[in-house]
Design a protein around this motif. Structure first.
Motif, PDB file in Angstrom:
ATOM      1  N   ASP A 242       0.819  -1.216   0.000  1.00  0.00           N
ATOM      2  CA  ASP A 242       0.000   0.000   0.000  1.00  0.00           C
ATOM      3  C   ASP A 242       0.851   1.265   0.000  1.00  0.00           C
ATOM      4  O   ASP A 242       0.449   2.303   0.559  1.00  0.00           O
ATOM      5  N   ILE A 243       2.000   1.193  -0.606  1.00  0.00           N
ATOM      6  CA  ILE A 243       2.845   2.373  -0.798  1.00  0.00           C
ATOM      7  C   ILE A 243       2.664   2.810  -2.243  1.00  0.00           C
ATOM      8  O   ILE A 243       3.106   2.132  -3.178  1.00  0.00           O
ATOM      9  N   HIS A 244       1.981   3.908  -2.439  1.00  0.00           N
ATOM     10  CA  HIS A 244       1.589   4.324  -3.787  1.00  0.00           C
ATOM     11  C   HIS A 244       2.589   5.260  -4.450  1.00  0.00           C
ATOM     12  O   HIS A 244       2.586   5.404  -5.671  1.00  0.00           O
ATOM     13  N   GLN A 245       3.405   5.911  -3.651  1.00  0.00           N
ATOM     14  CA  GLN A 245       4.388   6.821  -4.228  1.00  0.00           C
ATOM     15  C   GLN A 245       5.770   6.139  -4.254  1.00  0.00           C
ATOM     16  O   GLN A 245       6.439   6.019  -3.222  1.00  0.00           O
ATOM     17  N   VAL A 246       6.134   5.676  -5.422  1.00  0.00           N
ATOM     18  CA  VAL A 246       7.435   5.019  -5.615  1.00  0.00           C
ATOM     19  C   VAL A 246       8.184   5.805  -6.675  1.00  0.00           C
ATOM     20  O   VAL A 246       7.759   5.858  -7.838  1.00  0.00           O
ATOM     21  N   LEU A 255      17.931  12.485  -5.861  1.00  0.00           N
ATOM     22  CA  LEU A 255      17.434  12.205  -4.513  1.00  0.00           C
ATOM     23  C   LEU A 255      17.393  13.489  -3.687  1.00  0.00           C
ATOM     24  O   LEU A 255      16.414  13.749  -2.965  1.00  0.00           O
ATOM     25  N   ARG A 256      18.425  14.310  -3.779  1.00  0.00           N
ATOM     26  CA  ARG A 256      18.446  15.586  -3.054  1.00  0.00           C
ATOM     27  C   ARG A 256      17.256  16.469  -3.473  1.00  0.00           C
ATOM     28  O   ARG A 256      16.578  17.063  -2.635  1.00  0.00           O
ATOM     29  N   GLN A 257      17.019  16.558  -4.765  1.00  0.00           N
ATOM     30  CA  GLN A 257      15.922  17.385  -5.279  1.00  0.00           C
ATOM     31  C   GLN A 257      14.574  16.866  -4.791  1.00  0.00           C
ATOM     32  O   GLN A 257      13.681  17.644  -4.434  1.00  0.00           O
ATOM     33  N   LEU A 258      14.422  15.524  -4.774  1.00  0.00           N
ATOM     34  CA  LEU A 258      13.172  14.923  -4.316  1.00  0.00           C
ATOM     35  C   LEU A 258      12.934  15.230  -2.842  1.00  0.00           C
ATOM     36  O   LEU A 258      11.807  15.602  -2.442  1.00  0.00           O
ATOM     37  N   ILE A 259      13.965  15.096  -2.025  1.00  0.00           N
ATOM     38  CA  ILE A 259      13.835  15.361  -0.590  1.00  0.00           C
ATOM     39  C   ILE A 259      13.494  16.831  -0.344  1.00  0.00           C
ATOM     40  O   ILE A 259      12.620  17.156   0.488  1.00  0.00           O
ATOM     41  N   ASP A 306       6.977  12.331  12.457  1.00  0.00           N
ATOM     42  CA  ASP A 306       5.761  11.559  12.163  1.00  0.00           C
ATOM     43  C   ASP A 306       5.739  10.951  10.770  1.00  0.00           C
ATOM     44  O   ASP A 306       4.933  10.065  10.491  1.00  0.00           O
ATOM     45  N   ALA A 307       6.599  11.435   9.883  1.00  0.00           N
ATOM     46  CA  ALA A 307       6.580  10.953   8.490  1.00  0.00           C
ATOM     47  C   ALA A 307       7.960  10.441   8.091  1.00  0.00           C
ATOM     48  O   ALA A 307       8.991  10.962   8.543  1.00  0.00           O
ATOM     49  N   TYR A 308       7.934   9.411   7.201  1.00  0.00           N
ATOM     50  CA  TYR A 308       9.202   8.782   6.787  1.00  0.00           C
ATOM     51  C   TYR A 308       9.199   8.532   5.280  1.00  0.00           C
ATOM     52  O   TYR A 308       8.172   8.145   4.700  1.00  0.00           O
ATOM     53  N   LEU A 309      10.377   8.763   4.696  1.00  0.00           N
ATOM     54  CA  LEU A 309      10.593   8.448   3.284  1.00  0.00           C
ATOM     55  C   LEU A 309      11.679   7.370   3.204  1.00  0.00           C
ATOM     56  O   LEU A 309      12.780   7.562   3.727  1.00  0.00           O
ATOM     57  N   PHE A 332       4.362   2.415  15.437  1.00  0.00           N
ATOM     58  CA  PHE A 332       4.304   3.737  16.086  1.00  0.00           C
ATOM     59  C   PHE A 332       3.415   4.702  15.309  1.00  0.00           C
ATOM     60  O   PHE A 332       3.476   5.915  15.506  1.00  0.00           O
ATOM     61  N   ASP A 333       2.586   4.116  14.429  1.00  0.00           N
ATOM     62  CA  ASP A 333       1.603   4.891  13.661  1.00  0.00           C
ATOM     63  C   ASP A 333       2.251   5.999  12.837  1.00  0.00           C
ATOM     64  O   ASP A 333       1.731   7.137  12.751  1.00  0.00           O
ATOM     65  N   LYS A 334       3.392   5.675  12.250  1.00  0.00           N
ATOM     66  CA  LYS A 334       4.091   6.656  11.442  1.00  0.00           C
ATOM     67  C   LYS A 334       3.566   6.652  10.010  1.00  0.00           C
ATOM     68  O   LYS A 334       3.143   5.624   9.473  1.00  0.00           O
ATOM     69  N   LYS A 335       3.596   7.822   9.395  1.00  0.00           N
ATOM     70  CA  LYS A 335       3.135   7.971   8.021  1.00  0.00           C
ATOM     71  C   LYS A 335       4.286   7.664   7.062  1.00  0.00           C
ATOM     72  O   LYS A 335       5.396   8.160   7.238  1.00  0.00           O
ATOM     73  N   ILE A 336       4.006   6.845   6.048  1.00  0.00           N
ATOM     74  CA  ILE A 336       5.004   6.500   5.029  1.00  0.00           C
ATOM     75  C   ILE A 336       4.725   7.366   3.800  1.00  0.00           C
ATOM     76  O   ILE A 336       3.698   7.212   3.131  1.00  0.00           O
ATOM     77  N   ILE A 337       5.647   8.280   3.530  1.00  0.00           N
ATOM     78  CA  ILE A 337       5.468   9.184   2.379  1.00  0.00           C
ATOM     79  C   ILE A 337       5.585   8.401   1.076  1.00  0.00           C
ATOM     80  O   ILE A 337       4.802   8.596   0.148  1.00  0.00           O
ATOM     81  N   GLY A 338       6.555   7.568   1.012  1.00  0.00           N
ATOM     82  CA  GLY A 338       6.782   6.799  -0.207  1.00  0.00           C
ATOM     83  C   GLY A 338       8.168   6.174  -0.204  1.00  0.00           C
ATOM     84  O   GLY A 338       8.838   6.112   0.844  1.00  0.00           O
ATOM     85  N   VAL A 339       8.583   5.729  -1.367  1.00  0.00           N
ATOM     86  CA  VAL A 339       9.887   5.077  -1.509  1.00  0.00           C
ATOM     87  C   VAL A 339      10.611   5.705  -2.684  1.00  0.00           C
ATOM     88  O   VAL A 339      10.069   5.799  -3.789  1.00  0.00           O
ATOM     89  N   ALA A 340      11.852   6.141  -2.445  1.00  0.00           N
ATOM     90  CA  ALA A 340      12.731   6.571  -3.528  1.00  0.00           C
ATOM     91  C   ALA A 340      13.704   5.406  -3.771  1.00  0.00           C
ATOM     92  O   ALA A 340      14.408   4.980  -2.851  1.00  0.00           O
ATOM     93  N   VAL A 341      13.709   4.874  -4.980  1.00  0.00           N
ATOM     94  CA  VAL A 341      14.482   3.654  -5.234  1.00  0.00           C
ATOM     95  C   VAL A 341      15.447   3.854  -6.387  1.00  0.00           C
ATOM     96  O   VAL A 341      15.097   4.421  -7.434  1.00  0.00           O
ATOM     97  N   PHE A 342      16.681   3.406  -6.193  1.00  0.00           N
ATOM     98  CA  PHE A 342      17.686   3.430  -7.257  1.00  0.00           C
ATOM     99  C   PHE A 342      17.475   2.234  -8.174  1.00  0.00           C
ATOM    100  O   PHE A 342      17.129   1.123  -7.696  1.00  0.00           O
ATOM    101  N   PRO A 343      17.682   2.400  -9.474  1.00  0.00           N
ATOM    102  CA  PRO A 343      17.462   1.290 -10.427  1.00  0.00           C
ATOM    103  C   PRO A 343      18.552   0.242 -10.345  1.00  0.00           C
ATOM    104  O   PRO A 343      19.553   0.396  -9.640  1.00  0.00           O
ATOM    105  N   LEU A 344      18.367  -0.851 -11.112  1.00  0.00           N
ATOM    106  CA  LEU A 344      19.379  -1.891 -11.181  1.00  0.00           C
ATOM    107  C   LEU A 344      20.616  -1.361 -11.866  1.00  0.00           C
ATOM    108  O   LEU A 344      20.546  -0.542 -12.767  1.00  0.00           O
TER     109      LEU A 344
END
Length: 344
Positions: A242-246, A255-259, A306-309, A332-344
């Motif tokens: 249920d992580i919709h933002q990948v 990654l810096r720009q995204l953060i 409260d939020a984590y990427l 701990f009822d933390k909000k998951i913003i999404g996942v930033a993933v590096f490609p293969l």
């Protein structure tokens, strides 16, 4: 286990570790090929030479002397040539074994490493160097040397040549043929020779097979290694939680720009990863951004925001590690913003 692993995952893991997999194939190939090649090159075998028996026959020709003239000169060696040609042209299986039983031929075939069919159908080429016919001169005679590994065959050849000479002894007028005493001797007796078994073509073929085998072994090791602890290799692997933002990012600058963008729109949040390996690598690459590997026991740190990427990497992030870290944050009822993933 199997629901998280497929052929596509195997290919992804091979691609991710292509350098190490290539090194593994080469090392494994050398470990197998070098001893095998050394053994093949130095391999020798002892060949026992079979005992060969020789029978030396001489048929002396007695003919009246001719005066030397052109006609006689043209007929020079006519007697010896005729009889030598007669003998050599009849040295074939059809003549030699025409009155021999299959049992007799089979026994002889076994002694000369042949078979009954081959002997009965043999031509003069087969008997080349086994039966040597030589003309000794017009008024001298003809010699026949039988050299085989079978005494019985030598005796058969002698009988057949005797019968042949006897049948044609009256072809020329005033010419008589006398057979001299046969000389039988044992030429070679059971000696041993050391020969090399090295075959370059066969060795090259074996090395090609070994190289392919090394490749299959490395692929199999990858399959087993990742089968029981699979990695996440596609965007869909994160969406099942249920992580919709990948976000697929190409490098640390993206990654810096995204953060920076997310902080401007969402406020402060923590950047974490489920892999200690990824955390250590990114710590060396990114100096101005803190990417943490938060332990579950560090309640104080987890509760600060409260939020984590998540920052992960395809081919390195494992299901079990990601699920564990995700569960810790959910606890701990933390909000998951999404996942930033590096490609293969």
């Amino acid at each position: 286990m199997f629901e998280n692993y497929s052929l596509a995952d195997l290919l992804a893991n091979l691609k991710k570790k292509k350098k190490w997999n290539a090194i593994a194939v080469i090392v494994l190939f050398l470990l197998i090929a070098l001893p095998m090649s050394y053994k093949a090159i130095t391999s020798k075998s002892v060949v026992k030479n079979s005992t060969s028996y020789s029978s030396y026959l001489i048929y002396k020709i007695n003919a009246p002397e001719k005066e030397f003239n052109i006609e006689a000169n043209n007929n020079k060696n006519q007697f010896s040539y005729f009889y030598s040609k007669l003998i050599s042209s009849n040295m074939n299986g059809a003549y030699l074994f025409n009155d021999s039983t299959d049992q007799e031929v089979s026994k002889i075939a076994g002694e000369i490493a042949s078979n009954t069919t081959q002997l009965r159908n043999s031509d003069t080429d087969f008997w080349d160097k086994k039966i040597i016919v030589t003309s000794l001169g017009d008024y001298t005679g003809v010699s026949v040397k039988a050299l085989t590994t079978s005494p019985a065959l030598n005796q058969l050849i002698e009988r057949k040549v005797d019968a042949l000479m006897n049948s044609y002894k009256d072809v020329f007028k005033d010419v008589t043929i006398n057979k001299l005493e046969t000389v039988n001797s044992q030429e070679v007796g059971g000696s041993e020779t050391t020969v090399s078994n090295f075959n370059l073509k066969q060795l090259v073929l074996r090395n090609v097979v070994v190289f392919i085998l090394a490749g299959f072994i490395v692929v199999f090791i990858n399959f087993v290694w990742y089968l029981f602890n699979p990695t996440m290799n596609r965007v869909g692997d994160f969406k099942k939680y249920d992580i919709h933002q990948v976000f697929e990012i190409e490098n640390t600058e993206v990654l810096r720009q995204l953060i920076r963008y997310k902080k401007e729109s969402l406020g402060e949040f923590a950047v974490v990863t489920s892999s200690k390996v990824i955390a250590k690598e990114l710590e060396q690459k990114i100096q101005d951004v803190t990417i943490e590997y938060v332990e579950a026991s560090n309640f104080e740190r987890i509760c600060q925001l409260d939020a984590y990427l998540f920052v992960e990497e395809f081919g390195k992030t494992r299901y079990v590690d990601f699920e564990k870290k995700l569960q810790e944050l959910h606890n701990f009822d933390k909000k998951i913003i999404g996942v930033a993933v590096f490609p293969l």
